[in-house]
Design an enzyme around this catalytic site. Structure first.
Site, short mmCIF file in Angstrom:
data_model
loop_
_atom_site.label_atom_id
_atom_site.label_comp_id
_atom_site.label_asym_id
_atom_site.label_seq_id
_atom_site.Cartn_x
_atom_site.Cartn_y
_atom_site.Cartn_z
CG HIS A 188 -25.23 -23.00 5.50
ND1 HIS A 188 -24.00 -22.82 6.10
CD2 HIS A 188 -25.15 -22.39 4.28
CE1 HIS A 188 -23.21 -22.15 5.29
NE2 HIS A 188 -23.87 -21.87 4.17
CG ASP A 213 -36.11 -29.34 6.28
OD1 ASP A 213 -34.94 -28.97 6.53
OD2 ASP A 213 -36.59 -30.39 6.74
CG HIS A 214 -33.84 -32.26 4.05
ND1 HIS A 214 -34.20 -31.81 5.29
CD2 HIS A 214 -32.92 -33.24 4.25
CE1 HIS A 214 -33.54 -32.49 6.22
NE2 HIS A 214 -32.74 -33.34 5.62
CG HIS A 252 -21.79 -24.28 0.70
ND1 HIS A 252 -21.72 -23.41 -0.37
CD2 HIS A 252 -22.11 -23.54 1.78
CE1 HIS A 252 -21.97 -22.19 0.04
NE2 HIS A 252 -22.22 -22.23 1.35
CG HIS A 283 -26.64 -21.35 -0.17
ND1 HIS A 283 -26.74 -20.07 0.34
CD2 HIS A 283 -25.54 -21.88 0.44
CE1 HIS A 283 -25.77 -19.86 1.21
NE2 HIS A 283 -25.04 -20.93 1.29
CD GLU A 316 -24.85 -18.63 5.32
OE1 GLU A 316 -25.60 -18.36 4.37
OE2 GLU A 316 -23.67 -18.24 5.41
CB CYS A 334 -19.96 -19.32 -1.09
SG CYS A 334 -19.64 -19.34 0.69
#
Length: 290
Positions: free
Chosen positions: A175, A213-214, A173, A148, A260, A167
């Site tokens: 998580h 996801d991904h 980046h 994100h 996170e 950020c």
């Protein structure tokens, strides 16, 4: 001065999900692999929470005595046991995680000022029981990996950097998010369940894990095109996604916790009825930042 103390204990035991009044096909449909003979086992971890005033020795309860009571009334009877036969309670209502927690409360309540029994079946599944009749809480833990960028679409890059720091960098980046979903419901007096566990897992997978996801959340999830995907906003959106389908399973979504990183997590609670996913529906969330 009131204080809550917690005592940890553990036991290893096996159980089987099987109702003799149902056919083999009906049992397998309801309980899946949990029906397999002669059962399956877990290393259970138990937390007993007590509340009270401090005595003259600075204690709510003498923990040595608490330890002995838990061993006497619970772990010595359940350790290395087949739970279905260990206590008569489990012949009436199956030994699910939530029902084991409820019965443990009943065993300890005459001796200790309980406020909560928390029982981990394994690190990704646990139940909480607070002494409210047949009401219990069940938590499933899962995870997804996503990227994100924290940047408000109406602000300049410089302003976003001022607010979000690193950020806000343009390429984002990632998580490894850990998600905990807690549901609340009444323990069924026969099956011992507050919700079909397989169905609950499928709802979480279908509505959250698989879509998230991904992904690059800002670009792959339309909701975050205009909403900054902070941990708080992600948790709020997950809450809105899950409320209605969990309600259709016969339970209520109680809490969504999103971790996170080891340093940052947030929690949002459900205080009303299920609603559709609209920006106006996420006003005034209850947030806890760690």
């Amino acid at each position: 001065m009131k204080c809550i103390i917690n005592r940890r204990a553990q036991f290893s035991a096996s159980h089987r999900y099987w109702l003799p009044e149902l056919s083999e096909a009906q049992n397998k449909h309801k309980f899946g692999r949990g029906t397999q003979f002669p059962g399956h086992g877990h290393n259970y971890v138990l937390f007993v929470s007590l509340e009270g005033d401090l005595d003259e020795y600075g204690m709510v309860q003498n923990l040595s005595q608490v330890k002995k009571l838990i061993k006497q009334e619970v772990t010595s009877q359940l350790d290395y046991a087949y739970l279905n036969d260990a206590w008569l309670d489990f012949q009436e209502t199956l030994p699910t995680t939530e029902n084991i927690a409820r019965v443990i409360w009943q065993k300890l309540a005459p001796y200790l000022p309980l406020v909560k029994i928390q029982l981990f079946e394994h690190p990704e599944l646990w139940a909480d029981y607070l002494g409210n009749g047949m009401e219990a809480y069940l938590t499933l833990s899962t995870h997804f990996s996503a990227a994100h960028r924290l940047a408000h679409p109406q602000l300049s890059y410089e302003d976003n950097c001022e607010i979000y720091g690193k950020c806000a960098r343009p390429n984002g980046h990632g998580h490894n998010y850990h998600l905990e979903v807690t549901v609340k419901g009444e323990i069924d007096p026969r099956t011992g369940m507050i919700v079909d566990l397989g169905a609950l897992q499928k709802v979480i997978d279908d509505y959250v894990v698989e879509p998230f996801d991904h992904t690059f959340l800002n670009k792959d999830i339309p909701y975050f095109a205009q909403v900054v995907p902070t941990a708080e906003n992600i948790a709020i959106y997950i809450r809105q996604l899950l409320q209605s389908p969990i309600q259709k399973l016969g339970a209520k979504l109680h809490k969504v916790k999103l971790i996170e990183s080891p340093n940052n997590s947030c929690e949002v609670y459900c205080t009303g009825e299920a609603s559709s996913v609209e920006p106006d529906a996420i006003a005034s969330p209850v947030l806890t930042l760690v």
